[in-house]
Design an enzyme around this catalytic site. Sequence first.
Site, PDB file in Angstrom:
ATOM      1  N   GLU A 112      -3.436   1.699   1.670  1.00  0.00           N
ATOM      2  CA  GLU A 112      -3.911   0.889   2.801  1.00  0.00           C
ATOM      3  C   GLU A 112      -3.843   1.710   4.092  1.00  0.00           C
ATOM      4  OE1 GLU A 112      -1.386  -2.558   2.466  1.00  0.00           O
ATOM      5  OE2 GLU A 112      -2.350  -3.182   0.589  1.00  0.00           O
TER       6      GLU A 112
ATOM      7  N   HIS B 180       7.819   2.256   3.078  1.00  0.00           N
ATOM      8  CA  HIS B 180       8.547   2.696   1.882  1.00  0.00           C
ATOM      9  C   HIS B 180       7.630   3.516   0.963  1.00  0.00           C
ATOM     10  CE1 HIS B 180       6.179  -0.537   0.296  1.00  0.00           C
ATOM     11  NE2 HIS B 180       6.841  -0.682  -0.828  1.00  0.00           N
TER      12      HIS B 180
ATOM     13  N   THR C  77      -1.726   0.913 -11.524  1.00  0.00           N
ATOM     14  CA  THR C  77      -1.611   0.594 -10.098  1.00  0.00           C
ATOM     15  C   THR C  77      -0.681   1.583  -9.387  1.00  0.00           C
ATOM     16  OG1 THR C  77       0.217  -0.931 -10.433  1.00  0.00           O
ATOM     17  CG2 THR C  77      -1.992  -1.869 -10.558  1.00  0.00           C
TER      18      THR C  77
ATOM     19  N   GLN D  98       8.036   5.898  -4.993  1.00  0.00           N
ATOM     20  CA  GLN D  98       7.807   6.066  -3.560  1.00  0.00           C
ATOM     21  C   GLN D  98       8.077   7.477  -3.041  1.00  0.00           C
ATOM     22  OE1 GLN D  98      10.288   2.781  -2.366  1.00  0.00           O
ATOM     23  NE2 GLN D  98       9.012   1.361  -3.547  1.00  0.00           N
TER      24      GLN D  98
ATOM     25  N   ASP E 206      -2.766  -4.253 -17.131  1.00  0.00           N
ATOM     26  CA  ASP E 206      -1.917  -3.404 -16.300  1.00  0.00           C
ATOM     27  C   ASP E 206      -1.214  -2.385 -17.193  1.00  0.00           C
ATOM     28  OD1 ASP E 206       0.356  -2.522 -14.701  1.00  0.00           O
ATOM     29  OD2 ASP E 206      -0.058  -4.244 -13.423  1.00  0.00           O
TER      30      ASP E 206
ATOM     31  N   HIS F 173       0.829  -5.409  -7.904  1.00  0.00           N
ATOM     32  CA  HIS F 173      -0.017  -5.215  -9.088  1.00  0.00           C
ATOM     33  C   HIS F 173      -1.182  -6.206  -9.083  1.00  0.00           C
ATOM     34  CE1 HIS F 173       2.775  -2.560 -11.493  1.00  0.00           C
ATOM     35  NE2 HIS F 173       3.482  -2.880 -10.422  1.00  0.00           N
TER      36      HIS F 173
ATOM     37  N   SER G 296       0.657   0.188  -0.122  1.00  0.00           N
ATOM     38  CA  SER G 296       0.830   0.434   1.312  1.00  0.00           C
ATOM     39  C   SER G 296       0.298   1.817   1.680  1.00  0.00           C
ATOM     40  CB  SER G 296       2.307   0.319   1.705  1.00  0.00           C
ATOM     41  OG  SER G 296       2.740  -1.013   1.519  1.00  0.00           O
TER      42      SER G 296
HETATM   43  N1  UDP Z   1       2.276  -6.714   2.249  1.00  0.00           N
HETATM   44  C1  UDP Z   1       1.815  -7.756   3.023  1.00  0.00           C
HETATM   45  N2  UDP Z   1       2.604  -8.190   4.038  1.00  0.00           N
HETATM   46  C2  UDP Z   1       3.804  -7.657   4.321  1.00  0.00           C
HETATM   47  C3  UDP Z   1       4.274  -6.585   3.523  1.00  0.00           C
HETATM   48  C4  UDP Z   1       3.479  -6.134   2.493  1.00  0.00           C
HETATM   49  O1  UDP Z   1       0.726  -8.274   2.815  1.00  0.00           O
HETATM   50  O2  UDP Z   1       4.458  -8.125   5.248  1.00  0.00           O
HETATM   51  C5  UDP Z   1       1.436  -6.252   1.133  1.00  0.00           C
HETATM   52  C6  UDP Z   1       0.870  -4.877   1.367  1.00  0.00           C
HETATM   53  O3  UDP Z   1      -0.337  -4.976   2.109  1.00  0.00           O
HETATM   54  C7  UDP Z   1       0.677  -4.348  -0.044  1.00  0.00           C
HETATM   55  C8  UDP Z   1       1.748  -5.070  -0.851  1.00  0.00           C
HETATM   56  O4  UDP Z   1       2.219  -6.149  -0.049  1.00  0.00           O
HETATM   57  O5  UDP Z   1      -0.600  -4.679  -0.531  1.00  0.00           O
HETATM   58  C9  UDP Z   1       2.947  -4.192  -1.180  1.00  0.00           C
HETATM   59  O6  UDP Z   1       2.587  -3.324  -2.186  1.00  0.00           O
HETATM   60  P1  UDP Z   1       3.219  -1.874  -2.297  1.00  0.00           P
HETATM   61  O7  UDP Z   1       2.640  -1.228  -3.504  1.00  0.00           O
HETATM   62  O8  UDP Z   1       3.055  -1.131  -1.024  1.00  0.00           O
HETATM   63  O9  UDP Z   1       4.765  -2.140  -2.443  1.00  0.00           O
HETATM   64  P2  UDP Z   1       5.648  -3.037  -3.455  1.00  0.00           P
HETATM   65  O10 UDP Z   1       5.722  -4.387  -2.865  1.00  0.00           O
HETATM   66  O11 UDP Z   1       4.942  -3.029  -4.800  1.00  0.00           O
HETATM   67  O12 UDP Z   1       6.961  -2.324  -3.456  1.00  0.00           O
END
Ligand code: UDP
Length: 461
Positions: A362, A354, A139, A379, A117, A24, A359
Amino acid sequence: MEEEEMKRPCKAHVLVLPYPAQGHISPMLQFAKRLVSKGVRVTLATTVFVAKSMHAALNDSIGIETISDGFDEGGSAQAESIEAYLTSLQAVGSRTLAALIKKLDNSGDAIDAIIYDGFLSWALDVAKQFGKSGVAFYTQACAVNNVYYHAYQGLLPLPLSGTTISLPGLPPLEPAETPSFLYVLGSYPAFFNLIVNQFSNIDGADLVLYNSFYELEKEVVDYMAKLWPLKTVGPAIPSIYLDKRLQDDKDYGINLFRPDTESCLSWLNDKPINSVIYVSFGSMAELETSQMEELAWGLRNSNRHFLWVVRESETAKLPPRFAEQTRSGMGLLVPWGPQLEILAHGSTGCFVTHCGWNSTLEALSLGVPMVAMPQWTDQGTNAKFVEDVWGVGVRASKDEDGIIARGEIERCISEVMEGGKGKEIKRNAEKWRELAKETVDEGGNSDRNIDDFVRKLVSLT
Ligand code: UDP
């Protein structure tokens, strides 16, 4: 153009308030940087615990202030339950947010609006008490929130089971393709209430923003924009990976975990192009031990290089000696990696993910094909879109025990890395990468929406 904008006097001062979790903070901070580039002054409010534990690399264009969630020493991990944490976040958060607004008002640095948020709908009530404008920032995907909105209105037979649901702006969804809180009812009642109640006061928000982009979710955006003054302003990803218009914007800027950048990049550097499977389940998901084992053997049996992020709290679930045996071989295991740099690296060929919303955005923005292994929350819905709507990956299927077996993991990896289907997925991934870049670049849909937002912000002040 950008520099001219920067030199102009500030158009408004906004307080940006993310839910205290990596997924977030990153997109809201990224959006904040876009606002700064368009002449808006931004103060970011984090919790005391986040402020203490984060590794920040921010320039001084964004101020940082704190509120409290009532757990200044340990955040949510210190609370006895999710429910206790969220109750405290709302009660102590509202009180300390009010104090922060007063402090800024009294210091001659008053804010004009709060961008809060969507998970923190109570912040809108606080904003209104002080006569400030309130802007919701979501988000998660529009598709996901449309499903939640229908649940909020009592229009879904919960828990969902058996029948396919048809909602405006969305493809038909099987129960398992809806957010998990709706079909495994009772699994996380506190999160379920938080998320569904996002809509309890939404009609009072001055604007509603989404970290998504129009081209990606056209039908559902068109539908929801009839309900609220809604704008898509994403993907909120560091500019270097998209339009490159923000100077030195290479990273989100706040990390709650420290990435093992050097070892990941030097390991990737000598691997062949498109050869590496990158594996990560984000910052929160916890895999069953048996799932971890199947994934480990699936990766090993694929006979490809793999870079697997296993958070420290998950390492005990790895098969015995897997890490040691892997170290010198085909794989690299790290507790946290520089995900954007990994996805952007030429050696990375696919992303076992996941399907957290960040992700997913990205991978779309960097054109990386996905193998979707959704775990919970939004997810499964994101994974449905990855495979069936955007055509940028495949979903791995569970067996009768609810586990994704090693053979299935190998099959999915082969499917996205080679063959006809893999080529089509790669073509689609390239297409979405271009669209993601165009939408935030000058004159693109998200860029125009941000400009409109800034104009509205000025008119609201
Ligand atoms: N991320 C990272 N390094 C890692 C794993 C995840 O920087 O080894 C970052 C990823 O780029 C993303 C965030 O952590 O921006 C994870 O957000 P996401 O919404 O995908 O999943 P959440 O953690 O909220 O389940």
